[in-house]
Design a protein around this motif. Structure first.
Motif, PDB file in Angstrom:
ATOM      1  N   UNK A  68     131.709 186.232  31.273  1.00 55.59           N
ATOM      2  CA  UNK A  68     131.349 185.431  32.435  1.00 55.59           C
ATOM      3  C   UNK A  68     130.376 184.317  32.046  1.00 55.59           C
ATOM      4  N   UNK A  69     129.437 184.625  31.183  1.00 58.96           N
ATOM      5  CA  UNK A  69     128.472 183.611  30.742  1.00 58.96           C
ATOM      6  C   UNK A  69     129.163 182.432  30.086  1.00 58.96           C
ATOM      7  N   UNK A  70     130.184 182.717  29.319  1.00 52.43           N
ATOM      8  CA  UNK A  70     130.954 181.642  28.690  1.00 52.43           C
ATOM      9  C   UNK A  70     131.694 180.814  29.727  1.00 52.43           C
ATOM     10  N   UNK A  71     132.164 181.459  30.794  1.00 53.09           N
ATOM     11  CA  UNK A  71     132.916 180.760  31.831  1.00 53.09           C
ATOM     12  C   UNK A  71     132.016 179.840  32.663  1.00 53.09           C
ATOM     13  N   UNK A  72     130.830 180.321  33.022  1.00 57.08           N
ATOM     14  CA  UNK A  72     129.986 179.554  33.937  1.00 57.08           C
ATOM     15  C   UNK A  72     129.099 178.542  33.237  1.00 57.08           C
ATOM     16  N   UNK A  73     128.773 178.783  31.975  1.00 55.33           N
ATOM     17  CA  UNK A  73     127.925 177.843  31.244  1.00 55.33           C
ATOM     18  C   UNK A  73     126.552 177.708  31.884  1.00 55.33           C
ATOM     19  N   UNK A  74     126.087 176.470  31.970  1.00 56.32           N
ATOM     20  CA  UNK A  74     124.754 176.202  32.507  1.00 56.32           C
ATOM     21  C   UNK A  74     124.711 176.227  34.028  1.00 56.32           C
ATOM     22  N   UNK A  75     125.867 176.285  34.691  1.00 53.00           N
ATOM     23  CA  UNK A  75     125.869 176.317  36.160  1.00 53.00           C
ATOM     24  C   UNK A  75     125.303 177.617  36.706  1.00 53.00           C
ATOM     25  N   UNK A  76     125.459 178.692  35.946  1.00 57.15           N
ATOM     26  CA  UNK A  76     125.057 179.991  36.453  1.00 57.15           C
ATOM     27  C   UNK A  76     126.144 180.611  37.313  1.00 57.15           C
ATOM     28  N   UNK A  77     125.909 181.812  37.756  1.00 54.41           N
ATOM     29  CA  UNK A  77     126.886 182.597  38.514  1.00 54.41           C
ATOM     30  C   UNK A  77     126.588 182.506  40.004  1.00 54.41           C
ATOM     31  N   UNK A  78     127.631 182.247  40.791  1.00 52.08           N
ATOM     32  CA  UNK A  78     127.439 182.114  42.238  1.00 52.08           C
ATOM     33  C   UNK A  78     127.432 183.466  42.939  1.00 52.08           C
ATOM     34  N   UNK A  79     128.304 184.394  42.573  1.00 51.98           N
ATOM     35  CA  UNK A  79     128.377 185.646  43.324  1.00 51.98           C
ATOM     36  C   UNK A  79     128.813 186.820  42.476  1.00 51.98           C
ATOM     37  N   UNK A  80     128.224 187.976  42.737  1.00 52.25           N
ATOM     38  CA  UNK A  80     128.605 189.233  42.099  1.00 52.25           C
ATOM     39  C   UNK A  80     128.755 190.286  43.180  1.00 52.25           C
ATOM     40  N   UNK A  81     129.926 190.947  43.230  1.00 49.95           N
ATOM     41  CA  UNK A  81     130.183 192.007  44.205  1.00 49.95           C
ATOM     42  C   UNK A  81     130.360 193.315  43.442  1.00 49.95           C
ATOM     43  N   UNK A  82     129.442 194.238  43.625  1.00 51.84           N
ATOM     44  CA  UNK A  82     129.539 195.570  43.020  1.00 51.84           C
ATOM     45  C   UNK A  82     130.332 196.478  43.946  1.00 51.84           C
TER      46      UNK A  82
END
Length: 344
Positions: free
Chosen positions: A122-136
């Motif tokens: 995921x870190x590779x996908x989002x880069x410097x934008x960061x992650x918008x949402x995580x659903x556990x």
């Protein structure tokens, strides 16, 4: 099938701002006449279109519906989503039925290396934008039943997935969420408010509630919003009666004879009948009720702290959780058979 969702980017809404253009050139007469003709032609076309729309309400309605559907489809596909599934078949089914922007990855929330691998992906996908949402959303229910029938490992099997898995996944992805000032959504249960069954399920959901509340307060200063979804009973793999009944029989067969005698030889069959009756009444097939809560928690400008999903959660379990303990005990006692050696 239980899946985790990572929303990589929030929907992109582009604002167009007109530039102010200043000119010192004075137009000649021919240019003025040409501009007037163009303006008159444009106004005439606009009037004809308005007349057509007013005189054909069916056409107007069809165009309006088409515009709304197009807008909805654009917003739907403006998400980039990574979905983590425990099984390859589940990942393939999701990929074949969802937007082409969906990416899937196998994830075991009880395996630390699997979680770190998902975080790197995921870190590779989002880069410097960061992650918008995580659903556990990963979870398991069995073993459930009377607490006296349980061994310690019966609790740890459930707690490792429902609680420790949520905590470890969240901690691994939290730096990406802080960078994106995103959303964390933990799927708990209404049984995290009211413990109605024995086993590790209710303790794990109470733990999710406490963890989520603490994290919400910690992350408020960083712009990360934390929401909890509290579903009632739905017809999913968690509530399939076949595996639940088979596991209850397993628990019963290993009990010492003295414990079996205290419950009575017919107790297990009566327990299974009551459970089957309750589940058929309470379990709803409308699973979209839960996914709509997930969508709102991820996309709403001001997401709620808690979302209740299901008629039984809203009308039965949640109100009952606010009642005095003796009222809760009385109602829950009606749902299960008494043991043979009961004293009440």
């Amino acid at each position: 099938m239980h899946v985790q969702y990572c929303v990589l980017r929030n929907p992109m809404f582009v604002k167009l701002k007109a530039s102010n253009v200043h000119s010192l050139d004075v137009p000649d007469e021919d240019h003025i006449h040409a501009s007037a003709s163009v303006n008159m032609g444009t106004e005439g076309l606009t009037l004809h279109l308005l007349e057509a729309l007013v005189s054909h309400p069916v056409l107007t309605f069809a165009l309006l519906v088409a515009a709304l559907l197009s807008t909805w489809w654009y917003i739907r596909d403006s998400y980039e989503v990574d979905t983590f599934s425990l099984k390859q078949k589940g990942a393939a089914d999701l990929a074949s039925s969802a937007s082409p922007r969906l990416k899937t990855l196998i994830l075991d929330v009880t395996d630390s290396e699997s979680i770190r691998r998902a975080r790197r992906f995921v870190s590779k996908e989002v880069g410097e934008r960061g992650l918008w949402g995580l659903v556990n959303n990963a979870g398991r229910s069995t073993p459930i039943g009377p607490l006296e029938w349980m061994h310690l490992e019966d609790f740890t099997k459930v707690l490792e997935v429902n609680l420790m898995g949520v905590i470890e996944v969240t901690l691994q992805f939290l730096p990406l969420l802080k960078k994106g000032r995103g959303r964390l959504v933990n799927v708990s249960s209404v049984l995290g408010r009211l413990a109605i069954i024995g086993g590790g399920y209710c303790p794990s959901k109470w733990g999710v509630e406490a963890f989520s509340d603490s994290l919400r307060r910690d992350m408020q200063q960083f712009g990360v919003k934390v929401s909890i979804i509290e579903p009632g009973f739905f017809r999913t793999n968690l509530t399939r009666l076949g595996p639940i009944e088979a596991d209850l029989r397993r628990l019963w067969t290993r009990l010492p004879q003295e414990v079996k005698d205290s419950y009575g030889v017919t107790y297990l069959d009566e327990y299974l009948k009551c459970q089957d009756f309750s589940m058929r009444i309470l379990a709803s097939p409308r699973i979209a009720t839960v996914t709509r809560c997930m969508e709102k928690a991820v996309s709403a400008r001001f997401p709620r702290t808690r979302y209740t999903a299901g008629w039984d959660a809203a009308l039965l379990w949640l109100p009952l959780s606010y009642c005095p303990s003796f009222v809760c005990d009385f109602v829950l006692r009606l749902l299960l058979p008494p043991p043979a050696a009961h004293t009440l």
